[in-house]
Design an enzyme around this catalytic site. Structure first.
Site, PDB file in Angstrom:
ATOM      1  N   ASP A  86       3.452   5.533  -4.978  1.00 54.03           N
ATOM      2  CA  ASP A  86       3.506   5.697  -3.517  1.00 54.03           C
ATOM      3  C   ASP A  86       3.493   7.193  -3.202  1.00 54.03           C
ATOM      4  O   ASP A  86       4.246   7.949  -3.801  1.00 54.03           O
ATOM      5  CB  ASP A  86       4.785   5.047  -2.968  1.00 54.03           C
ATOM      6  CG  ASP A  86       4.734   4.885  -1.454  1.00 54.03           C
ATOM      7  OD1 ASP A  86       3.653   5.097  -0.862  1.00 54.03           O
ATOM      8  OD2 ASP A  86       5.772   4.545  -0.864  1.00 54.03           O
TER       9      ASP A  86
ATOM     10  N   HIS B  37      -4.579  -2.527   1.727  1.00 52.17           N
ATOM     11  CA  HIS B  37      -3.635  -1.690   2.486  1.00 52.17           C
ATOM     12  C   HIS B  37      -4.279  -0.364   2.886  1.00 52.17           C
ATOM     13  O   HIS B  37      -4.238   0.030   4.054  1.00 52.17           O
ATOM     14  CB  HIS B  37      -2.377  -1.455   1.645  1.00 52.17           C
ATOM     15  CG  HIS B  37      -1.357  -0.585   2.315  1.00 52.17           C
ATOM     16  ND1 HIS B  37      -0.843  -0.873   3.562  1.00 52.17           N
ATOM     17  CD2 HIS B  37      -0.755   0.591   1.923  1.00 52.17           C
ATOM     18  CE1 HIS B  37       0.028   0.064   3.902  1.00 52.17           C
ATOM     19  NE2 HIS B  37       0.093   0.961   2.941  1.00 52.17           N
TER      20      HIS B  37
HETATM   21  C1  HEM Z   1       5.829  -2.629   2.272  1.00 57.47           C
HETATM   22  C2  HEM Z   1       5.317  -1.646   2.900  1.00 57.47           C
HETATM   23  C3  HEM Z   1       4.379  -0.650   2.262  1.00 57.47           C
HETATM   24  C4  HEM Z   1       4.059  -0.432   0.940  1.00 57.47           C
HETATM   25  C5  HEM Z   1       4.569  -1.167  -0.290  1.00 57.47           C
HETATM   26  C6  HEM Z   1       3.099   0.652   0.913  1.00 57.47           C
HETATM   27  C7  HEM Z   1       2.525   1.145  -0.229  1.00 57.47           C
HETATM   28  C8  HEM Z   1       1.495   2.076  -0.261  1.00 57.47           C
HETATM   29  C9  HEM Z   1       0.784   2.486  -1.440  1.00 57.47           C
HETATM   30  C10 HEM Z   1       1.051   1.957  -2.852  1.00 57.47           C
HETATM   31  C11 HEM Z   1      -0.146   3.394  -1.064  1.00 57.47           C
HETATM   32  C12 HEM Z   1      -1.201   4.084  -1.966  1.00 57.47           C
HETATM   33  C13 HEM Z   1      -0.786   5.390  -2.503  1.00 57.47           C
HETATM   34  C14 HEM Z   1      -0.554   6.471  -1.484  1.00 57.47           C
HETATM   35  O1  HEM Z   1      -1.480   7.111  -0.970  1.00 57.47           O
HETATM   36  O2  HEM Z   1       0.620   6.657  -1.135  1.00 57.47           O
HETATM   37  C15 HEM Z   1      -0.017   3.573   0.372  1.00 57.47           C
HETATM   38  C16 HEM Z   1      -0.776   4.426   1.120  1.00 57.47           C
HETATM   39  C17 HEM Z   1      -0.584   4.646   2.459  1.00 57.47           C
HETATM   40  N1  HEM Z   1       0.270   3.956   3.295  1.00 57.47           N
HETATM   41 FE1  HEM Z   1       1.516   2.471   2.776  1.00 57.47          FE
HETATM   42  N2  HEM Z   1       2.884   1.082   2.196  1.00 57.47           N
HETATM   43  C18 HEM Z   1       3.635   0.307   3.053  1.00 57.47           C
HETATM   44  C19 HEM Z   1       3.709   0.411   4.419  1.00 57.47           C
HETATM   45  C20 HEM Z   1       3.020   1.327   5.171  1.00 57.47           C
HETATM   46  C21 HEM Z   1       3.146   1.466   6.609  1.00 57.47           C
HETATM   47  C22 HEM Z   1       4.055   0.630   7.505  1.00 57.47           C
HETATM   48  C23 HEM Z   1       2.317   2.494   6.962  1.00 57.47           C
HETATM   49  C24 HEM Z   1       2.046   3.105   8.324  1.00 57.47           C
HETATM   50  C25 HEM Z   1       2.593   2.716   9.450  1.00 57.47           C
HETATM   51  C26 HEM Z   1       1.688   2.994   5.743  1.00 57.47           C
HETATM   52  C27 HEM Z   1       0.821   4.066   5.691  1.00 57.47           C
HETATM   53  C28 HEM Z   1       0.173   4.493   4.549  1.00 57.47           C
HETATM   54  C29 HEM Z   1      -0.792   5.593   4.537  1.00 57.47           C
HETATM   55  C30 HEM Z   1      -1.212   6.458   5.713  1.00 57.47           C
HETATM   56  C31 HEM Z   1      -1.288   5.683   3.209  1.00 57.47           C
HETATM   57  C32 HEM Z   1      -2.356   6.644   2.680  1.00 57.47           C
HETATM   58  C33 HEM Z   1      -3.699   5.960   2.809  1.00 57.47           C
HETATM   59  C34 HEM Z   1      -4.850   6.780   2.258  1.00 57.47           C
HETATM   60  O3  HEM Z   1      -5.314   7.673   2.982  1.00 57.47           O
HETATM   61  O4  HEM Z   1      -5.280   6.516   1.129  1.00 57.47           O
HETATM   62  N3  HEM Z   1       2.136   2.255   4.698  1.00 57.47           N
HETATM   63  N4  HEM Z   1       0.995   2.747   0.835  1.00 57.47           N
END
Ligand code: HEM
Length: 307
Positions: A148, A221
């Site tokens: 993450d 996601h």
């Molecule tokens: C259970 C809830 C969530 C999990 C397990 C999760 C997990 C992840 C993972 C594994 C990544 C890929 C690695 C990274 O770039 O960090 C990611 C990317 C991201 N997540 Fe989440 N996330 C969750 C909720 C959210 C929420 C609620 C938001 C926004 C309101 C969000 C916004 C983002 C953003 C902006 C990225 C980067 C995307 C990119 O440009 O590649 N995430 N998340």
């Protein structure tokens, strides 16, 4: 630019506690509670002095309704309460909350000590609604097993994504704080083959490499939360961490944004509003149980509010 409470350009330290409190009878106790907060910087300094290398900080944030009570005339332009959402089985509840404390350092014990002193400072003026302590899982992974933070903004991009600037000069140097707590259905998630999990996240599990365009479904996601407008990617600065117990573990999502409309737009695209809008398949394996928005003003504005 006024001084932000958080050194936003630095990476988060290893351990965090987030405390979210409700002020009891805010019309009566609001001013007293706000004045008590004037002592937070000195409390944080006292605890930080135990180990100056720990990088201890405590960011204080205010919910929209409480802000209205303590400063009705002057409010951050975009501060509104978190809006609840529902589409099909997918929910994002709004929980409210008057005060938020985001404590971060390399020492879990110092974080806890400071959290105890914050509680003690407010005593019967406030009640705890939500308290989350970070679990450090493997090498910076969420409990889904995926890394993450890979695409979090770096360096100067972090301030540009998180800090209010000229668009609201009275509140420059402050930041909106978007919070949700999720509980994962780990048994179901872990029963999926890794290839299926990777399609749901949109990245490779081993090293977080992005899946090639054709392999990344619109329901992944990262497809839902990567949004381009006018040729630029919308950005937020994420400080989320795994949290919970063996019965209800998941992700404490906390992100700083210059414009709270950005994380809201990301969440809307995850939930999938509208008849044939795709939704984030991750939400079939995790459920939001808490949601709130706060504003963390600059140090100067915090001082003025609490004096
Ligand atoms: C259970 C809830 C969530 C999990 C397990 C999760 C997990 C992840 C993972 C594994 C990544 C890929 C690695 C990274 O770039 O960090 C990611 C990317 C991201 N997540 Fe989440 N996330 C969750 C909720 C959210 C929420 C609620 C938001 C926004 C309101 C969000 C916004 C983002 C953003 C902006 C990225 C980067 C995307 C990119 O440009 O590649 N995430 N998340």
């Amino acid at each position: 630019m006024p001084t932000p409470q958080l050194k936003i350009e630095a990476q988060p330290r290893a351990h965090a506690i987030v405390l979210i409190l409700r002020v009891v009878d805010p019309a009566k106790n609001g001013a007293q509670a706000a004045r008590a907060l004037a002592r937070i910087p000195s409390l944080a300094e006292q605890v930080a002095a135990v180990d100056t290398s720990s990088g201890l900080v405590c960011v204080v944030g205010f919910g929209a309704d409480f802000w209205k009570i303590i400063s009705p005339a002057k409010r951050p332009a975009a501060l509104t309460p978190f809006k609840p959402r529902r589409a099909g089985e997918r929910v994002a509840p709004a929980s409210g909350g008057d005060l938020m404390f985001h404590i971060n350092s390399d020492r879990a014990d110092l974080n806890f000590e400071l959290a105890l002193r914050v509680r003690d400072l407010l005593g019967p003026l406030a009640e705890v609604m939500e308290e989350a302590r970070s679990l450090n899982y493997l090498d910076g992974r969420d409990l889904t097993g995926f890394i993450d933070g890979t695409e979090n903004p770096q360096g100067a991009e972090r301030a540009a994504a998180a800090l209010v600037g000229d668009e609201d000069p009275d509140f420059a140097g402050g930041a909106y704080v978007f919070i949700q707590r999720y509980i994962h259905d780990l048994a179901r998630w872990r029963s999926l083959p890794i290839g299926e999990q990777e399609k749901i996240i949109g990245r490779r599990k081993s090293d977080s490499a992005e899946l090639a365009g054709g392999e990344q479904p619109p329901t992944a996601h990262i497809s839902r939360v990567s949004i381009e407008e006018d040729g630029r990617e919308l950005q937020i600065v994420r400080y989320g961490f795994p949290c919970g117990t063996t019965s209800d573990a998941g992700l404490f999502f906390i992100a700083y944004a210059r414009n709270p409309g950005i994380p809201e737009k990301m969440l809307d695209r995850m939930i999938g509003q509208g008849a044939d809008a795709p939704h984030d398949r991750l939400l079939e394996f995790t459920r939001a149980v808490f949601g709130a928005t706060f504003f963390a003003p600059s140090i100067e504005t915090l001082r003025a509010l609490t004096s």
